[in-house]
Design a protein around this motif. Structure first.
Motif, PDB file in Angstrom:
ATOM      1  N   GLN A 263     -16.021 -19.697  -8.880  1.00  0.00           N
ATOM      2  CA  GLN A 263     -16.943 -20.552  -9.617  1.00  0.00           C
ATOM      3  C   GLN A 263     -16.360 -21.956  -9.779  1.00  0.00           C
ATOM      4  OE1 GLN A 263     -17.907 -19.086 -13.475  1.00  0.00           O
ATOM      5  NE2 GLN A 263     -19.618 -20.493 -13.792  1.00  0.00           N
ATOM      6  N   GLY A 264     -15.052 -22.003 -10.068  1.00  0.00           N
ATOM      7  CA  GLY A 264     -14.409 -23.310 -10.198  1.00  0.00           C
ATOM      8  C   GLY A 264     -14.438 -24.089  -8.897  1.00  0.00           C
TER       9      GLY A 264
ATOM     10  N   LEU B 105     -12.368 -10.638 -12.422  1.00  0.00           N
ATOM     11  CA  LEU B 105     -12.890 -11.740 -13.238  1.00  0.00           C
ATOM     12  C   LEU B 105     -12.197 -13.050 -12.881  1.00  0.00           C
ATOM     13  CD1 LEU B 105     -13.139 -10.010 -16.737  1.00  0.00           C
ATOM     14  CD2 LEU B 105     -15.047 -10.734 -15.287  1.00  0.00           C
ATOM     15  N   ALA B 106     -10.885 -12.965 -12.660  1.00  0.00           N
ATOM     16  CA  ALA B 106     -10.147 -14.177 -12.300  1.00  0.00           C
ATOM     17  C   ALA B 106     -10.628 -14.731 -10.952  1.00  0.00           C
ATOM     18  CB  ALA B 106      -8.650 -13.883 -12.240  1.00  0.00           C
ATOM     19  N   ARG B 107     -10.837 -13.789  -9.983  1.00  0.00           N
ATOM     20  CA  ARG B 107     -11.335 -14.239  -8.671  1.00  0.00           C
ATOM     21  C   ARG B 107     -12.723 -14.874  -8.803  1.00  0.00           C
ATOM     22  NH1 ARG B 107      -8.615  -9.519  -6.675  1.00  0.00           N
ATOM     23  NH2 ARG B 107     -10.529  -8.275  -6.920  1.00  0.00           N
ATOM     24  N   ALA B 108     -13.566 -14.288  -9.624  1.00  0.00           N
ATOM     25  CA  ALA B 108     -14.909 -14.839  -9.816  1.00  0.00           C
ATOM     26  C   ALA B 108     -14.837 -16.220 -10.474  1.00  0.00           C
ATOM     27  CB  ALA B 108     -15.744 -13.885 -10.674  1.00  0.00           C
TER      28      ALA B 108
END
Length: 349
Positions: A285-286, A278-281
């Motif tokens: 996205q950022g 989730l953090a990588r996604a």
């Protein structure tokens, strides 16, 4: 009064049931039964039969270990009868003290069981055996106590079998552990009550010839010894089984805890991996948002300049300037280049 029964026998038959304790010179055999006597009653019996003060003190205090002691011509036996109390679901223990002399037997009980009145009735129904004297009464009481151990052994065996079934089925709950400890405590108490009995009977048999004990009484004692040895062997095996059961239970609990820790660790790792994904996604996205925002800002710059010069006001000197168009184009490109360079420096592009 603690006097339960008091009888004088001649030729194995009851000839008198006195209400007092003065029996020493009457008949062939005197048998006195006492239940929780007070000190004065014990003192009266001790005076009547010349009992040793140490044995009398033990009988008065109670809570003695099973043992056989000789004081001159008098034997002192402490027996620990046992029975299973179904209401309490536990093994209970009594205490019987025997003073045995040439022509008398004094039994002192500190519990309601065993019922020596019933035993006396059975012994009296066999006058020929009772006529063999105080040794016959001693053998009968020993037989009664040892026979009482058998039902306890069977109940303990059933309960241990149940524990083993639960353990082999993989049950490791707290109730199983508690029951193992309870059973082990009962078995240890039972072991303390039964283990001294074979040595006591062997001691009686060793002195049988010296004191002229009848052959039939000796045969009865040997039968008691056989039963007592079987009981002690079973009890020893119970202790070993329960100690092994404790070890097995501890092993199963440890395995269950290790398995639970592995499951928790696996779940934690899975949760951590999911969080990392989730953090990588979110990071990706950022980054995309920053890129889009950067290009939007870059493309907005020329639009700003073009919008200003598209207002068509009359009083705008640059509209009639010969170099106004090239200057506007150059300004747009310069502003876009500066924005692009700045966004690159911030790693937005």
């Amino acid at each position: 009064m603690a006097l339960i029964d008091n009888a004088v026998y001649v030729g194995g038959r009851r000839v008198e049931s006195p209400s007092t304790l003065s029996l020493a010179t009457r008949g062939d055999l005197a048998w006195i039964g006492l239940l929780r006597p007070d000190p004065s009653e014990l003192e009266a019996v001790a005076t009547e039969f010349g009992l040793h003060e140490n044995a009398v003190e033990d009988a008065r205090k109670g809570h003695q270990r099973a043992k056989l002691e000789r004081y001159g011509d008098t034997l002192f036996l402490v027996l620990r009868p046992a029975w299973f109390d179904s209401r309490a679901e536990a093994v209970e223990f009594g205490e019987v003290h025997l003073f045995v002399g040439d022509r008398f037997v004094v039994s002192v009980r500190h519990a309601e069981r065993p019922d020596l009145a019933a035993l006396r009735a059975r012994v009296e129904s066999d006058p020929e055996f009772l006529a063999k004297g105080s040794e016959a009464v001693t053998a009968a009481v020993l037989d009664e106590v040892v026979d009482g151990y058998a039902p306890v052994v069977e109940v303990l065996q059933d309960q241990i079998d149940t524990i083993e079934d639960q353990l082999f089925a993989g049950q490791v709950d707290a109730g199983v552990s508690k029951r193992i400890y309870q059973l082990l405590s009962e078995v240890l108490g039972f072991q303390r009550a039964t283990t001294p009995v074979p040595a006591m009977v062997k001691g009686l048999l060793r002195g049988a010839d010296k004191y002229g004990v009848d052959d039939e009484v000796q045969h009865r004692l040997r039968n008691v010894l056989d039963h007592a040895l079987r009981v002690t062997e079973r009890v020893d095996s119970f202790r070993a089984l329960l100690e092994n059961a404790l070890t097995l239970h501890s092993t199963l609990v440890t395995q269950e805890q290790n398995e639970a820790m592995r499951r928790m660790t696996s779940a934690s790792l899975a949760q951590g991996e999911e969080s990392r994904q989730l953090a990588r996604a979110a990071h990706r996205q950022g980054e995309e948002v920053k890129k889009i925002s950067s290009w939007a800002a870059i493309l907005f710059a020329p639009g700003l300049i073009a919008g200003v010069y598209g207002m068509n006001f009359d009083d705008m000197p640059e509209l009639h300037w010969k170099y106004g168009y090239p200057a506007a184009i150059v300004g747009m490109l310069l502003l876009m280049t500066l924005l692009w360079a700045w966004f690159r420096k911030r790693n937005w592009l």
